[in-house]
Design an enzyme around this catalytic site. Sequence first.
Site, PDB file in Angstrom:
ATOM      1  N   TYR A  43       3.082   7.352   0.580  1.00 34.03           N
ATOM      2  CA  TYR A  43       4.005   7.935  -0.385  1.00 34.03           C
ATOM      3  C   TYR A  43       3.284   8.828  -1.401  1.00 34.03           C
ATOM      4  O   TYR A  43       3.899   9.649  -2.047  1.00 34.03           O
ATOM      5  CB  TYR A  43       4.712   6.844  -1.203  1.00 34.03           C
ATOM      6  CG  TYR A  43       5.502   5.834  -0.411  1.00 34.03           C
ATOM      7  CD1 TYR A  43       6.539   6.232   0.416  1.00 34.03           C
ATOM      8  CD2 TYR A  43       5.236   4.474  -0.523  1.00 34.03           C
ATOM      9  CE1 TYR A  43       7.292   5.302   1.120  1.00 34.03           C
ATOM     10  CE2 TYR A  43       5.983   3.533   0.172  1.00 34.03           C
ATOM     11  CZ  TYR A  43       7.004   3.955   0.988  1.00 34.03           C
ATOM     12  OH  TYR A  43       7.743   3.030   1.671  1.00 34.03           O
ATOM     13  N   ASN A  66       4.841   0.215  -7.114  1.00 31.66           N
ATOM     14  CA  ASN A  66       4.445   1.284  -6.202  1.00 31.66           C
ATOM     15  C   ASN A  66       4.296   2.596  -6.963  1.00 31.66           C
ATOM     16  O   ASN A  66       4.433   2.628  -8.186  1.00 31.66           O
ATOM     17  CB  ASN A  66       5.458   1.413  -5.055  1.00 31.66           C
ATOM     18  CG  ASN A  66       4.786   1.729  -3.729  1.00 31.66           C
ATOM     19  OD1 ASN A  66       4.278   2.830  -3.535  1.00 31.66           O
ATOM     20  ND2 ASN A  66       4.762   0.763  -2.816  1.00 31.66           N
ATOM     21  N   PRO A 123       0.823  -1.220   0.000  1.00 28.37           N
ATOM     22  CA  PRO A 123       0.000   0.000   0.000  1.00 28.37           C
ATOM     23  C   PRO A 123       0.849   1.260   0.000  1.00 28.37           C
ATOM     24  O   PRO A 123       1.850   1.361   0.720  1.00 28.37           O
ATOM     25  CB  PRO A 123      -0.800  -0.130   1.305  1.00 28.37           C
ATOM     26  CG  PRO A 123      -0.934  -1.605   1.495  1.00 28.37           C
ATOM     27  CD  PRO A 123       0.375  -2.185   1.016  1.00 28.37           C
ATOM     28  N   CYS A 124       0.444   2.225  -0.851  1.00 24.98           N
ATOM     29  CA  CYS A 124       1.326   3.351  -1.145  1.00 24.98           C
ATOM     30  C   CYS A 124       0.781   4.684  -0.663  1.00 24.98           C
ATOM     31  O   CYS A 124       1.327   5.732  -0.993  1.00 24.98           O
ATOM     32  CB  CYS A 124       1.553   3.419  -2.653  1.00 24.98           C
ATOM     33  SG  CYS A 124       0.011   3.518  -3.609  1.00 24.98           S
ATOM     34  N   GLN A 125      -0.301   4.689   0.134  1.00 30.47           N
ATOM     35  CA  GLN A 125      -0.919   5.961   0.493  1.00 30.47           C
ATOM     36  C   GLN A 125       0.049   6.906   1.201  1.00 30.47           C
ATOM     37  O   GLN A 125      -0.040   8.124   1.058  1.00 30.47           O
ATOM     38  CB  GLN A 125      -2.147   5.722   1.380  1.00 30.47           C
ATOM     39  CG  GLN A 125      -3.356   5.186   0.629  1.00 30.47           C
ATOM     40  CD  GLN A 125      -3.328   3.678   0.456  1.00 30.47           C
ATOM     41  OE1 GLN A 125      -2.304   3.035   0.671  1.00 30.47           O
ATOM     42  NE2 GLN A 125      -4.450   3.109   0.068  1.00 30.47           N
TER      43      GLN A 125
END
Length: 320
Positions: free
Chosen positions: A78, A113, A74-76
Site C-alpha cells: 500500500y 496501517n 505489513p503495508c509495503q
Amino acid sequence: MKVVDLFCGCGGLSLGFQQAGYNIVAAYDNWDAATDVYRLNFSHPVHKVDLMDVAKASSSIVQYAPEMIVGGPPCQDYSSAGGRDEEGGRAILTVRFAEIVASVRPEWFVMENVSNIMKYSKVFDAMQIFHEAGYGLSYHILNAALCGVPQRRKRFFMVGRLRATDGFLDEYLTRHLAEKEMTMRDYFGNSLGINAYYRHPRSYARRGVFSMDEPSPTVRGVNRPMPSGYKIHHNDPVKTLKGVRPLTTMERAEIQTFPSDYHWIGNKTSVEQMVGNAVPVRLATYVGNAINEYIIESEKDNTVQEKQKLAINIHRHIAI
C-alpha cells in the site's frame, strides 16, 4: 485487559499499549530478526507463525483468551514508498488479520496501517469481515507529531468493538491531539548536539536537510550517508553543511519514541528496516489511552443509567 499483538515486528505497538496499562500476553510474527529483538525486550511469549494460515494462527491465539488483538499487517503493497501493488501478496494480510479477529472474537481489536490504505479494496474487504463478525468500527488517520512523537508520520488506525455502533470512538481518537506538532528539539532538547541533520531524499529534487526546530520527516527503513557532493537544496534550512550529519540508527529509534535502553540486535540493514517499519511507541500509547478513556466514560454512563432505572423502579413501587 489481555492483549495479543499480531505482526508484532520489533514491538512498538506492544510497548505503547503496555505503557497505556494493557497486559500484553503474547505476540506473533514471521520475521526472525524482529522476533529476536522482541524477545529481548518482553517477557511474554512471541511465536514465529505464518499468519497467512488463519486456522493455525487462530488456534494458537485462542489459548490466551485475549480481550483485544492489535496488529499492523505489513503495508509495503500500500505504501507510497513502494510500487503500490495491492495484488503483490502482502496486502492480503490485512484480510487475514480480519479473518483471525473474526475467528478468535476478542471484544476489541486495533489495526494500524499506512495513511493511504483507504484507497485500496483490501481494507474494505476487511471491514466487511469485521462487520459480519459483529464489530462496530472507528477509524482515523493520526499524525504522530500531534500525539507526542517528534515525527510527521501519518498512520491509519481502525478500532473495533463487539456490539458497538460505527464511529463509537471517533471523538476519543481526536480529543487529545496537540495544537502544534512536536519538534525534534521539543523531544531531544540539545542532547543531539546539532541544529540540523541529513535525511536522504528519494529524489534530489527534494531537500535532504531538516532542522531540529521542526518534526522529523517519516523515519524510513533505510538510512544512507550524506553524499560528499551533496549541494544545498533551496528548501534546506541551512546556509552551510558544516555540522550537518545523518542521524544514527539509535537516534532514529528514539525518534520512533523507543526508550534509549531498548535492546536491538541483528545486522544494520535489518535493524534499520525494523526501526523504519515500527509503530511509534507514543502513538500506540495515545490510541491505547483513547480506548481507556472511552471505557471509563462508558462505565460511568452505564452506572448513571442503572441508578436512574433503580430510582424509577423505586418511585413506581412507592406509587403503587
